[in-house]
Design a protein around this motif. Structure first.
Motif, PDB file in Angstrom:
ATOM      1  N   HIS A 193       0.826  -1.208   0.000  1.00  0.00           N
ATOM      2  CA  HIS A 193       0.000   0.000   0.000  1.00  0.00           C
ATOM      3  C   HIS A 193       0.858   1.255   0.000  1.00  0.00           C
ATOM      4  O   HIS A 193       1.909   1.283   0.637  1.00  0.00           O
ATOM      5  N   PHE A 194       0.415   2.288  -0.720  1.00  0.00           N
ATOM      6  CA  PHE A 194       1.133   3.559  -0.701  1.00  0.00           C
ATOM      7  C   PHE A 194       0.203   4.673  -0.249  1.00  0.00           C
ATOM      8  O   PHE A 194      -0.986   4.678  -0.590  1.00  0.00           O
ATOM      9  N   ASP A 195       0.749   5.594   0.506  1.00  0.00           N
ATOM     10  CA  ASP A 195      -0.002   6.790   0.868  1.00  0.00           C
ATOM     11  C   ASP A 195      -0.221   7.621  -0.390  1.00  0.00           C
ATOM     12  O   ASP A 195       0.734   7.986  -1.073  1.00  0.00           O
ATOM     13  N   ASN A 196      -1.477   7.938  -0.656  1.00  0.00           N
ATOM     14  CA  ASN A 196      -1.828   8.607  -1.903  1.00  0.00           C
ATOM     15  C   ASN A 196      -1.083   9.932  -2.095  1.00  0.00           C
ATOM     16  O   ASN A 196      -0.596  10.247  -3.178  1.00  0.00           O
ATOM     17  N   ARG A 197      -0.964  10.704  -1.030  1.00  0.00           N
ATOM     18  CA  ARG A 197      -0.350  12.028  -1.152  1.00  0.00           C
ATOM     19  C   ARG A 197       1.149  11.926  -1.388  1.00  0.00           C
ATOM     20  O   ARG A 197       1.724  12.652  -2.201  1.00  0.00           O
ATOM     21  N   ASN A 198       1.779  10.986  -0.700  1.00  0.00           N
ATOM     22  CA  ASN A 198       3.215  10.826  -0.886  1.00  0.00           C
ATOM     23  C   ASN A 198       3.550  10.204  -2.240  1.00  0.00           C
ATOM     24  O   ASN A 198       4.525  10.590  -2.880  1.00  0.00           O
ATOM     25  N   ILE A 203       5.999  10.490  -7.556  1.00  0.00           N
ATOM     26  CA  ILE A 203       5.925  10.124  -8.977  1.00  0.00           C
ATOM     27  C   ILE A 203       5.939  11.365  -9.868  1.00  0.00           C
ATOM     28  O   ILE A 203       6.445  11.340 -10.981  1.00  0.00           O
ATOM     29  N   LEU A 204       5.412  12.479  -9.349  1.00  0.00           N
ATOM     30  CA  LEU A 204       5.375  13.698 -10.165  1.00  0.00           C
ATOM     31  C   LEU A 204       6.753  14.330 -10.342  1.00  0.00           C
ATOM     32  O   LEU A 204       6.948  15.187 -11.196  1.00  0.00           O
ATOM     33  N   LYS A 205       7.700  13.878  -9.518  1.00  0.00           N
ATOM     34  CA  LYS A 205       9.069  14.368  -9.707  1.00  0.00           C
ATOM     35  C   LYS A 205       9.686  13.820 -10.989  1.00  0.00           C
ATOM     36  O   LYS A 205      10.663  14.366 -11.498  1.00  0.00           O
ATOM     37  N   SER A 207      10.356  13.377 -14.593  1.00  0.00           N
ATOM     38  CA  SER A 207      10.111  14.334 -15.678  1.00  0.00           C
ATOM     39  C   SER A 207       9.340  13.684 -16.824  1.00  0.00           C
ATOM     40  O   SER A 207       8.684  14.364 -17.602  1.00  0.00           O
ATOM     41  N   TYR A 208       9.445  12.364 -16.928  1.00  0.00           N
ATOM     42  CA  TYR A 208       8.806  11.699 -18.059  1.00  0.00           C
ATOM     43  C   TYR A 208       7.311  11.469 -17.857  1.00  0.00           C
ATOM     44  O   TYR A 208       6.628  10.973 -18.740  1.00  0.00           O
ATOM     45  N   LEU A 209       6.812  11.844 -16.692  1.00  0.00           N
ATOM     46  CA  LEU A 209       5.371  11.764 -16.457  1.00  0.00           C
ATOM     47  C   LEU A 209       4.794  13.156 -16.665  1.00  0.00           C
ATOM     48  O   LEU A 209       5.068  14.061 -15.874  1.00  0.00           O
ATOM     49  N   VAL A 210       4.022  13.348 -17.727  1.00  0.00           N
ATOM     50  CA  VAL A 210       3.580  14.710 -18.033  1.00  0.00           C
ATOM     51  C   VAL A 210       2.058  14.835 -17.987  1.00  0.00           C
ATOM     52  O   VAL A 210       1.316  13.939 -18.416  1.00  0.00           O
ATOM     53  N   GLU A 211       1.640  15.974 -17.459  1.00  0.00           N
ATOM     54  CA  GLU A 211       0.232  16.314 -17.359  1.00  0.00           C
ATOM     55  C   GLU A 211      -0.324  16.565 -18.759  1.00  0.00           C
ATOM     56  O   GLU A 211       0.381  17.048 -19.626  1.00  0.00           O
ATOM     57  N   THR A 212      -1.596  16.248 -18.961  1.00  0.00           N
ATOM     58  CA  THR A 212      -2.251  16.638 -20.214  1.00  0.00           C
ATOM     59  C   THR A 212      -3.451  17.508 -19.861  1.00  0.00           C
ATOM     60  O   THR A 212      -3.765  17.692 -18.694  1.00  0.00           O
ATOM     61  N   ASP A 213      -4.129  18.034 -20.879  1.00  0.00           N
ATOM     62  CA  ASP A 213      -5.312  18.846 -20.560  1.00  0.00           C
ATOM     63  C   ASP A 213      -6.584  18.003 -20.575  1.00  0.00           C
ATOM     64  O   ASP A 213      -7.686  18.514 -20.456  1.00  0.00           O
TER      65      ASP A 213
END
Lengths: 246, 246
Positions: A193-198, A203-205, A207-213
DNA sequence: CAACTTAACGTACAAATAACGTTTAGTGTT
DNA sequence: AACACTAAACGTTATTTGTACGTTAAGTTG
């Protein structure tokens, strides 16, 4: 000398898929053959696999198997272990099936096992049906033919290990996905299990994970943003990392 | 039906050793055979390996090879990759040697590659000489027969990766060793420098690394304490760790 | 527009890491 | 025996990373 099997060598493929909540494995039906002991009910499913041809690359054999089942070329696939015990074919039914299938006096087969990561998609269903193949939840898979239960367990162990090293996750997710799907994937595969906030922060650190619109559709609450994997940025990163070792 | 080779299957072993400053690899001389092209000077050394017998376990074939060379049973050894390209035997000399050696009409061989970790000891020297084998510093090994240069590189990549996951180091060091030897081993294998003080602190947290009352001998300055690997404590630790996943 | 649900953001503390300085216990020399 | 020399062994601090939570925000439904 075309398409002659090497009677001692095969490839077997463990195809993993992920459907938001479960890690799944693709198994194919092993047809009954005349002369079988019909009382043995295990071994009716197996992993996709076959003997290899005399002039065939191992990777090609595996690729072709995967393409037949998924009609996709661009699949993450890796050889992970060889299973070669002289006595790995235990069940008489299995041996008989193999001999019938190949018309060869087979005694011992050393198999090179691959695992592959598949994006499960609806339009695969027909194709799978035609090959008598189906997705089964990993924990429910048992009683496969040959030593395929063992091969599967080793494949899973390998996947677990690899996932902590490289971002394999994107090979199992659709192009656009939520952070929660990503987390769920990690939780299911690593059985942790992982804490959702952590998790989100960590994971957002990358760079290859990018937000889309884009956003999640058809949910009865605030829809989540969709993200995607940026292969270029990942490759770039890898290149930068390896400069340290020059 | 005794000791019949399977003409398509072999094992090759990459034996790593460490001598305080260098990572070494054991290579064996590949004898010249009649009909060879004597102008080709590469391929005169190879990795230890051979075809496997019809009823032989792959691991047994590898073990036996290692035992012949080191007369030791208790060796850390692992299969790490299969090399099976139909065209991996490029040199005519190599093919000829293989055919002469085995008296078989060999065309293609799929090899299962193992790596093993050896404690280099003086009393091995005779045994090695008898087998035309010798330790070479890893960076100096090139021009091996077959695709053995490639196999070696992959073995090294694998070792590097594994060393960051599990404490393989003790398989390469003598029973008693200094912390500096240990650090040197990490530095050489991972090709990376470590701060001596931080390295010491980190590694000493490992419960399986235990101090002894022995000290370094024959040094012209303050002798360092010798440490050893406690296999029991390591196993104990592993067991405790795995409880988390129940 | 209020209630609800999950997404998204934030804070405080603990632990691990990284970059250094200092002391100590041997050896060999005068 | 006092000295210099060398590497072992121990210590300090700032920074980063990890862990455990609490809070706010943005959409959906009735």
């Amino acid at each position: 000398m075309e398409n002659v099997y090497i009677p001692h060598l095969s490839v077997d493929c463990v195809l993993f898929g992920f459907d938001e909540k479960q890690l799944k494995v693709l198994v194919v039906k092993r047809d009954r053959v005349p002369g079988e002991n019909p009382d043995l009910h295990s071994g009716l499913f197996k992993l996709p696999g076959r003997l290899i041809y005399e002039d065939e690359f191992l990777e090609d054999a595996a690729s072709k198997l995967i393409k037949e089942l998924t009609s996709s070329d661009d699949i993450h696939m890796q050889q992970f272990q060889v299973f070669g015990n002289p006595n790995r074919i235990q069940s008489p039914n299995d041996l008989l099936w193999l001999q019938t299938q190949t018309r060869l006096p087979i005694r011992r087969v050393v198999t090179i096992a691959f695992y592959a990561l598949i994006k499960i998609e609806e339009d695969l269903t027909d194709m799978l049906e035609r090959h008598n193949a189906r997705w089964i939840n990993l924990p429910e898979v048992k009683g496969l033919a040959f030593d395929h239960d063992e091969i599967l367990q080793e494949a899973y162990a390998h996947l677990k290990k690899e996932l902590t090293t490289s971002p394999l996750e994107f090979n199992l997710l659709p192009e656009y996905f939520t952070l929660n799907s990503l987390q769920s994937l990690y939780e299911v595969i690593l059985d942790q299990h992982f804490d959702n906030r952590n998790f989100r922060k960590k994971i957002l650190k990358m760079s290859y994970l990018v937000e889309t619109d884009k956003t999640e559709q058809k949910v009865t609450h605030r829809p989540a943003k969709l993200y995607r994997f940026d292969a270029d940025k990942y490759a770039q990163n890898q290149r930068e990392m390896s400069l340290f070792f020059l």
